[in-house]
Design a protein around this motif. Sequence first.
Motif, PDB file in Angstrom:
ATOM      1  N   ASN A 149      99.550   5.062-132.117  1.00  0.00           N
ATOM      2  CA  ASN A 149      99.322   4.332-133.358  1.00  0.00           C
ATOM      3  C   ASN A 149      97.909   3.767-133.326  1.00  0.00           C
ATOM      4  N   SER A 150      97.335   3.558-134.490  1.00  0.00           N
ATOM      5  CA  SER A 150      95.999   2.965-134.564  1.00  0.00           C
ATOM      6  C   SER A 150      95.785   2.415-135.966  1.00  0.00           C
ATOM      7  N   ASP A 151      94.850   1.480-136.048  1.00  0.00           N
ATOM      8  CA  ASP A 151      94.380   1.004-137.347  1.00  0.00           C
ATOM      9  C   ASP A 151      92.875   0.812-137.228  1.00  0.00           C
ATOM     10  N   GLN A 152      92.274   0.056-138.120  1.00  0.00           N
ATOM     11  CA  GLN A 152      90.823  -0.081-138.103  1.00  0.00           C
ATOM     12  C   GLN A 152      90.317  -0.830-136.879  1.00  0.00           C
ATOM     13  N   ARG A 153      91.170  -1.636-136.245  1.00  0.00           N
ATOM     14  CA  ARG A 153      90.721  -2.452-135.111  1.00  0.00           C
ATOM     15  C   ARG A 153      91.294  -2.016-133.771  1.00  0.00           C
ATOM     16  N   THR A 203     106.235   3.971-137.480  1.00  0.00           N
ATOM     17  CA  THR A 203     104.786   3.837-137.404  1.00  0.00           C
ATOM     18  C   THR A 203     104.197   4.638-136.253  1.00  0.00           C
ATOM     19  N   PHE A 250      99.906  -6.104-133.283  1.00  0.00           N
ATOM     20  CA  PHE A 250      99.922  -4.691-133.658  1.00  0.00           C
ATOM     21  C   PHE A 250     100.867  -3.901-132.754  1.00  0.00           C
ATOM     22  N   ARG A 279      89.461  -0.507-130.631  1.00  0.00           N
ATOM     23  CA  ARG A 279      89.088   0.896-130.824  1.00  0.00           C
ATOM     24  C   ARG A 279      87.774   1.260-130.144  1.00  0.00           C
ATOM     25  N   THR A 286     104.342  -2.018-133.852  1.00  0.00           N
ATOM     26  CA  THR A 286     104.567  -0.605-133.540  1.00  0.00           C
ATOM     27  C   THR A 286     105.910  -0.408-132.847  1.00  0.00           C
TER      28      THR A 286
END
Length: 370
Positions: free
Chosen positions: A356-360, A219, A209, A337, A213
């Motif tokens: 930046n971030s996503d579900q994990r 992103t 990830f 997270r 990025t």
Amino acid sequence: MSWWQATSLELECFPAVPEQIARPWDSADEYLMDHLDCDTPTLLFNDRYGALACALQQPVCWLDSACAHQSSINNRQRNGLDQTDARWINTPQQLQDSDISQVIIRLPKNFEQLRYWLQLCREHLDSQTTIYLAGMAKHIPVRWLNWLEQHCAHYQQLPIKRKARLVQVRHPANDPGLRLWQEYQVGPLNIQSLPGVFSRASLDPGAEFLLHTLSSPDTITQAQLPDVTGRLCDLGCGNGILGLWLKQRHPELQVIQTDDYLPAVESAQQNALNANVDIACRHGHSLSAVSEPLDWVVCNPPFHDGHKQLNNIASDMFNDSARQLKPHGNLLVVANRHLHYPPLLKRLFARVQRINSDQRFVIFWCQSPR
């Protein structure tokens, strides 16, 4: 400070953790002490805080972890033990012509690491040497026990005692299925890793990830990173993928990689050699092996120490980064997270942004250490 009454030892964890979370020994160590000959030369694997290295008269400690090594030294000094009575080793050559009478393996999280240690015992010790394997029962999969029973000439499983398990084996079989090096590709990079190295068989999703990025500026949602120049440390480098990836894209960058786990450092060295790039690889806890002032630190910090979920190692990494970065230096952190890192980072840096971030995962860019 904790008092181990059965051995009359005062012991302490390194890095420090709250006493209600962890002691420097557990009931698996106590179970071992009921069965060992404490006066004979004993090879120790994975003695995390040096409790057994203090309790035995002639310990030979195979400690890949810089923290474990420092814990052993600290606790032997704390108890007035002669340091010359203990030996610290980390290469197979140091086992040649040894007078080892028994072996203790505190069971690791990684099965390949256990198999590698057993293979070392097979190749370098007498076949009748007793090997004690100990750990908390809930952390030892049944398939491990089945494998040991099938692959050792002698296997004895003792009853569970105070939630700890103890197994005795002798003469482990040759293990042709164990691969010393595993590898995978990340773009043009061929990444190799030794047993026990984090993300040995495939790219870690958090590192993936972060690389995504950094390679896709669109992103980055809240900030535009400056050019990565000067001197960068890949802190807790593992097999070195982050520093190596950055070095290939910024050839003028001076890169230092450091990790607590010696096979990780050796893997990072091998990967830099394979890629034909100049990277300094060093062994030590956090930034203890790095003296140079830094422009950048990049890290994917661990949040487990053995089977315990702790933030003490990450906290040391953040504190050391803030001390060693130049006044306008930058820290990039990729983290799960659920980890509560923002308060730690905001105490140390004037500006902390989530870029930046996503579900994990989430990525923090920290600037200007206080």
